[in-house]
Design an enzyme around this catalytic site. Structure first.
Site, PDB file in Angstrom:
ATOM      1  N   SER A 263      21.269  68.890   7.618  1.00 57.16           N
ATOM      2  CA  SER A 263      20.412  69.357   8.711  1.00 57.16           C
ATOM      3  C   SER A 263      21.126  69.166  10.043  1.00 57.16           C
ATOM      4  CB  SER A 263      19.106  68.558   8.714  1.00 57.16           C
ATOM      5  OG  SER A 263      19.354  67.267   9.235  1.00 57.16           O
ATOM      6  N   LYS A 264      20.551  69.805  11.044  1.00 52.54           N
ATOM      7  CA  LYS A 264      21.062  69.696  12.406  1.00 52.54           C
ATOM      8  C   LYS A 264      21.126  68.227  12.817  1.00 52.54           C
ATOM      9  CE  LYS A 264      18.226  70.479  16.223  1.00 52.54           C
ATOM     10  NZ  LYS A 264      18.600  69.496  17.209  1.00 52.54           N
ATOM     11  N   ARG A 265      20.122  67.467  12.379  1.00 51.97           N
ATOM     12  CA  ARG A 265      20.089  66.051  12.753  1.00 51.97           C
ATOM     13  C   ARG A 265      21.252  65.261  12.163  1.00 51.97           C
ATOM     14  NH1 ARG A 265      15.088  64.835  10.664  1.00 51.97           N
ATOM     15  NH2 ARG A 265      14.482  67.008  10.931  1.00 51.97           N
TER      16      ARG A 265
END
Ligand code: GLU
Length: 504
Positions: A263-265
């Site tokens: 994910s982006k995180r």
């Protein structure tokens, strides 16, 4: 294969994840390989998730990657419009057709009633109850309350149209990557097809548009697999089963440790980009890093994405787009998720920097020099690029590796010279600097350096490192005499004198 038509169908909700670009790439390779068309369709029916600017950003990402669609909202095409919000009017008829045939129904439940249903049926075994065949007869819809339906419709009570999933049927299809896939329909919810505002949901719109746009093969991420049974039933219920595209659900791109979807995180936390290009959220103003700005070449980005889920079955890892078009085949796409490894991603970029010509690199690296406030003369930079490109992994590395060609180093590691310094050495450098000609090339500089060192009874090898530190600022860079030649004699003399003063 005839008339291959494939599509990338993103929802414009934010930055474009590298998995999205991989989907574009596999679509594109397949289309080119089979002389087909690659279509970009914007799936913007969910007004709540719509983010202004996201569509243009997607187009820009595709342009950066050089993956131009044959049909899109930007270039148009025979099946325009390619933006679902502009096609709104055509979906409702299909939803009604499904209701009339008994495959879908009107549902009038209010948000409070839906919430109440979830609370009532929530249990340990069923933590998030869904609107499905077990529950539908307890709700306010045209199946459970046929007598009230007409009244509600006439009174203008808001409704959605839901698909009526069969209670216990096996739906199967052949996925081009995963082979035979089976689902029991009893596990699926009665998805909303048409919303109260008349907008279709993704599920209805994707089927209608794949049909109307004559899509032959549909590539999408594995996260869409659970939606496949509803889609397949819609194809059947609308009477189009014989025209359904062949499906290919692409493997997930996993976190570096292999646990879960990247994910982006994860990127933010581990310090690497996950989006194709920098994305600034218009609401929060927050910018998320992209591969482009981090200094990746699009060639390298595509190459590394191709290898996240596919291999040629040989040792070859570096592929140009043309080579990929030639060699890519779905048979070699694996089912299992592909772990993302940023170090490996950088390796691809390094290889591509090595492979790229100076003409290709120059316009890409000049902006980084500008950003760093260094006026890099393009002609001189053109001479420098081949000397330093082996040391560069990401494009901004050219600034680190090349800044001293354009400006006197701000910091010089004089300490590293001091340890083995002597008055003889001081005298040698003073003399060599003083006697430098107006102009000289690397070979003649090296020759005079070695001759003078021998005459002074000094080992040239021991003098090279101090010379390097004086000219570069540290212990790095290409051949030191090549550096002297490029910066010129006056600058060479200036840099030497500067350090000699400090050392004296
Ligand atoms: N609109 C979906 C998305 O945002 C497309 C899924 C599909 O390709 O069917 O990913």
């Amino acid at each position: 294969m005839e008339n291959v038509r494939v599509r990338f169908a993103p929802s414009p909700t934010g930055g474009l994840h590298l998995g999205g670009v991989r989907t574009v790439l596999y679509n594109y390779l397949f289309a080119r390989r089979h002389n087909g068309q690659f279509i970009l369709r914007i799936e913007d029916t969910d007004q709540n998730r719509y983010v202004p600017g996201a569509e243009q950003y997607i187009l820009d990402c595709l342009t950066w990657c050089g993956l131009q669609p044959d049909e899109s909202p930007a270039v148009g095409g025979p099946y325009a419009p390619y933006r679902q919000s502009e096609r709104k009017a055509l979906y409702a008829d299909y939803a009604r057709q499904l209701v009339e045939a008994g495959y879908a129904y009107y549902a009038f439940d209010t948000p409070e009633e839906l919430e109440e249903m979830r609370n009532r049926f929530r249990s340990e075994e069923n933590p998030s109850p869904q609107y499905d065949s077990r529950i539908r007869m307890l709700m306010n819809n045209s199946l459970a309350k046929p007598d009230e339906t007409q009244k509600w419709l006439e009174a203008g009570k808001p409704y959605v149209i839901r698909i009526r999933m069969p209670e216990n049927e096996t739906v199967h299809f052949t996925d081009m990557i995963r082979g035979e896939v089976h689902f029991n329909t009893g596990q699926s919810d009665d998805k909303v097809l048409l919303k109260a505002d008349g907008m279709p949901t993704y599920h209805l719109a994707v089927v209608v548009d794949d049909y109307l746009m004559k899509i032959t093969h549909a590539f999408r991420g594995e996260e869409w697999l659970p939606s496949a049974p509803a889609h397949i039933l819609l194809w059947r219920y609308l009477g189009w089963a014989d025209q359904m595209p062949q499906w290919a659900h692409l493997p997930l791109i996993l976190k570096p440790d292999g646990h879960g979807k990247l994910s982006k995180r994860d990127g933010d936390a581990l310090g690497f980009p996950v989006f194709a290009m920098n994305w600034t959220d218009p609401k929060s103003g927050e910018t998320t890093a992209g591969f482009r700005e981090r200094g990746f070449l699009p060639e390298a980005f595509l190459n590394l994405l191709a290898m996240l889920g596919w291999n040629a079955g040989t040792e070859q890892e570096i592929f140009s787009l043309d080579e990929l078009i030639e060699q890519f085949s779905l048979e070699r796409v694996h089912k299992g998720g592909a772990k993302f490894d940023f170090e490996k991603a950088k390796w691809f970029n390094q290889e591509w920097i090595r492979k790229s010509s100076t003409d290709r690199l120059l316009p890409l690296i000049l902006p980084y020099f500008e950003q760093a406030g260094i006026q890099a003369d393009p002609e001189r930079l053109g001479t420098v690029v081949p000397l330093i490109k082996d040391r560069c992994t990401l494009l901004p590395d050219f600034v680190e590796q090349g800044a001293f060609f354009f400006r006197t180093p701000e910091q010089v590691d004089a300490e590293s010279i001091k340890a083995k310094w002597s008055t003889d050495k001081q005298a040698f450098f003073q003399q060599w600097a003083d006697e430098l000609p107006e102009k000289a090339d690397a070979a003649s500089l090296e020759q005079s350096f070695k001759e003078k060192a021998a005459a002074a009874n000094l080992k040239a090898g021991e003098l090279m490192l101090p010379l390097r530190v004086m000219l570069v600022g540290g212990k790095f860079g290409p051949g030191v005499f090549a550096i002297a030649e490029i910066i010129g004699m006056a600058e060479t003399r200036k840099r030497i004198n500067h350090i000699l003063t400090a050392l004296a």
